[in-house]
Design a protein around this motif. Sequence first.
Motif, PDB file in Angstrom:
ATOM      1  N   UNK A   1       0.843  -1.194   0.000  1.00  0.00           N
ATOM      2  CA  UNK A   1       0.000   0.000   0.000  1.00  0.00           C
ATOM      3  C   UNK A   1       0.883   1.250   0.000  1.00  0.00           C
ATOM      4  N   UNK A   2       0.535   2.214  -0.823  1.00  0.00           N
ATOM      5  CA  UNK A   2       1.268   3.467  -0.849  1.00  0.00           C
ATOM      6  C   UNK A   2       0.985   4.279   0.411  1.00  0.00           C
ATOM      7  N   UNK A   3       1.943   5.125   0.783  1.00  0.00           N
ATOM      8  CA  UNK A   3       1.763   5.981   1.952  1.00  0.00           C
ATOM      9  C   UNK A   3       0.495   6.821   1.825  1.00  0.00           C
ATOM     10  N   UNK A   4       0.248   7.369   0.639  1.00  0.00           N
ATOM     11  CA  UNK A   4      -0.929   8.208   0.421  1.00  0.00           C
ATOM     12  C   UNK A   4      -2.217   7.423   0.628  1.00  0.00           C
ATOM     13  N   UNK A   5      -2.238   6.185   0.139  1.00  0.00           N
ATOM     14  CA  UNK A   5      -3.420   5.342   0.310  1.00  0.00           C
ATOM     15  C   UNK A   5      -3.664   5.044   1.783  1.00  0.00           C
ATOM     16  N   UNK A   6      -2.586   4.774   2.516  1.00  0.00           N
ATOM     17  CA  UNK A   6      -2.726   4.470   3.940  1.00  0.00           C
ATOM     18  C   UNK A   6      -3.326   5.655   4.685  1.00  0.00           C
ATOM     19  N   UNK A   7      -2.890   6.857   4.376  1.00  0.00           N
ATOM     20  CA  UNK A   7      -3.416   8.041   5.066  1.00  0.00           C
ATOM     21  C   UNK A   7      -4.890   8.264   4.761  1.00  0.00           C
ATOM     22  N   UNK A   8      -5.320   7.876   3.581  1.00  0.00           N
ATOM     23  CA  UNK A   8      -6.732   8.019   3.230  1.00  0.00           C
ATOM     24  C   UNK A   8      -7.614   7.009   3.966  1.00  0.00           C
ATOM     25  N   UNK A   9      -6.995   6.002   4.566  1.00  0.00           N
ATOM     26  CA  UNK A   9      -7.780   4.927   5.165  1.00  0.00           C
ATOM     27  C   UNK A   9      -7.801   4.962   6.689  1.00  0.00           C
ATOM     28  N   UNK A  10      -7.052   5.874   7.285  1.00  0.00           N
ATOM     29  CA  UNK A  10      -7.018   5.974   8.746  1.00  0.00           C
ATOM     30  C   UNK A  10      -7.819   7.199   9.188  1.00  0.00           C
ATOM     31  N   UNK A  11      -8.844   6.986   9.984  1.00  0.00           N
ATOM     32  CA  UNK A  11      -9.675   8.058  10.528  1.00  0.00           C
ATOM     33  C   UNK A  11      -9.367   8.190  12.011  1.00  0.00           C
TER      34      UNK A  11
ATOM     35  N   UNK B   1      -6.543  21.347  19.344  1.00  0.00           N
ATOM     36  CA  UNK B   1      -5.110  21.136  19.536  1.00  0.00           C
ATOM     37  C   UNK B   1      -4.647  19.880  18.808  1.00  0.00           C
ATOM     38  N   UNK B   2      -5.421  18.796  18.939  1.00  0.00           N
ATOM     39  CA  UNK B   2      -5.076  17.563  18.230  1.00  0.00           C
ATOM     40  C   UNK B   2      -5.105  17.764  16.715  1.00  0.00           C
ATOM     41  N   UNK B   3      -6.131  18.467  16.239  1.00  0.00           N
ATOM     42  CA  UNK B   3      -6.228  18.724  14.809  1.00  0.00           C
ATOM     43  C   UNK B   3      -5.021  19.506  14.312  1.00  0.00           C
ATOM     44  N   UNK B   4      -4.609  20.518  15.056  1.00  0.00           N
ATOM     45  CA  UNK B   4      -3.454  21.306  14.642  1.00  0.00           C
ATOM     46  C   UNK B   4      -2.180  20.470  14.638  1.00  0.00           C
ATOM     47  N   UNK B   5      -2.048  19.590  15.624  1.00  0.00           N
ATOM     48  CA  UNK B   5      -0.860  18.743  15.685  1.00  0.00           C
ATOM     49  C   UNK B   5      -0.840  17.718  14.556  1.00  0.00           C
ATOM     50  N   UNK B   6      -2.013  17.223  14.209  1.00  0.00           N
ATOM     51  CA  UNK B   6      -2.098  16.189  13.170  1.00  0.00           C
ATOM     52  C   UNK B   6      -2.169  16.760  11.756  1.00  0.00           C
ATOM     53  N   UNK B   7      -2.327  18.066  11.647  1.00  0.00           N
ATOM     54  CA  UNK B   7      -2.403  18.706  10.330  1.00  0.00           C
ATOM     55  C   UNK B   7      -1.139  18.405   9.524  1.00  0.00           C
ATOM     56  N   UNK B   8      -1.336  18.019   8.260  1.00  0.00           N
ATOM     57  CA  UNK B   8      -0.210  17.644   7.418  1.00  0.00           C
ATOM     58  C   UNK B   8       0.150  16.175   7.525  1.00  0.00           C
ATOM     59  N   UNK B   9      -0.470  15.477   8.462  1.00  0.00           N
ATOM     60  CA  UNK B   9      -0.252  14.041   8.639  1.00  0.00           C
ATOM     61  C   UNK B   9      -1.554  13.292   8.360  1.00  0.00           C
ATOM     62  N   UNK B  10      -2.538  13.458   9.244  1.00  0.00           N
ATOM     63  CA  UNK B  10      -3.832  12.793   9.062  1.00  0.00           C
ATOM     64  C   UNK B  10      -4.667  13.536   8.029  1.00  0.00           C
ATOM     65  N   UNK B  11      -5.554  12.799   7.375  1.00  0.00           N
ATOM     66  CA  UNK B  11      -6.469  13.395   6.394  1.00  0.00           C
ATOM     67  C   UNK B  11      -7.926  13.346   6.852  1.00  0.00           C
TER      68      UNK B  11
END
Length: 239
Positions: free
Chosen positions: A1-11, A23-33
């Motif tokens: 699985x590509x890194x991009x695909x993995x990020x699209x699948x983790x909520x 605060x969590x959203x700001x910390x995860x910005x640029x990582x989680x989608x």
Amino acid sequence: MLDSDARDRVIVAIDCGREEALDLADRLSGHARWLKVGMTLFYAEGPAIVAEMRERGFKVFLDLKLHDIPHQVRGAAEAAVRTGADLLTIHGLGAGAMMAAAREGVEAAAEGGERAKVIAVTVLTSMDQAALSSIGVESPVAEEADRLAGLATQNGIDGVVCSPQEASRMRELLGEGALVVTPGVRPAGAALGDQSRVATPAQAIARGASHIVVGRPITSADDPVAAYEAIVAELVEQA
């Protein structure tokens, strides 16, 4: 699985108060989608919290588990999606007419554009066979999940929420195009909390999940970004 695909699948489930959530959203910005806004946060802060998450660039899974008469659910689904939600939950136990009404509501909100997706909860991941029996449902957990999943797809619902243990069966029943969203995902060694039917991230995806929902193992970690990235790495490596 590509890194991009993995990020699209983790909520990432952010079931907490507003300040901690932002605060969590700001910390995860640029990582989680994807972020999940559940009842605790939504009922405390209202529709504005969804808009705030969207403004930060996230897709939002609005987990309200709508369950009422069809007229009410149609209106609630339309209103919920107009907040900016990309994915919405309803309860499969609401029966066919209610689920069809939810689909009508999200279509009305789309106004001819791309609509939000709707998924139905089958059996809550906190429930085991004893819990199901206590409310008068004597069918085995897996059989009950199958029945509700079939009813959902017959009424225009895009997929289901189910435990990782039911994911492979849901994939078989619903086909490759369906959403199969699995909470109850815990990295190896993580505490189970109030979840009864769990799997690791890689196990859930291997069993057919389109998306996994992970909350406390990320949000309660000393370093939420590192915890998130470890899950992404596991999915990439195990694909």
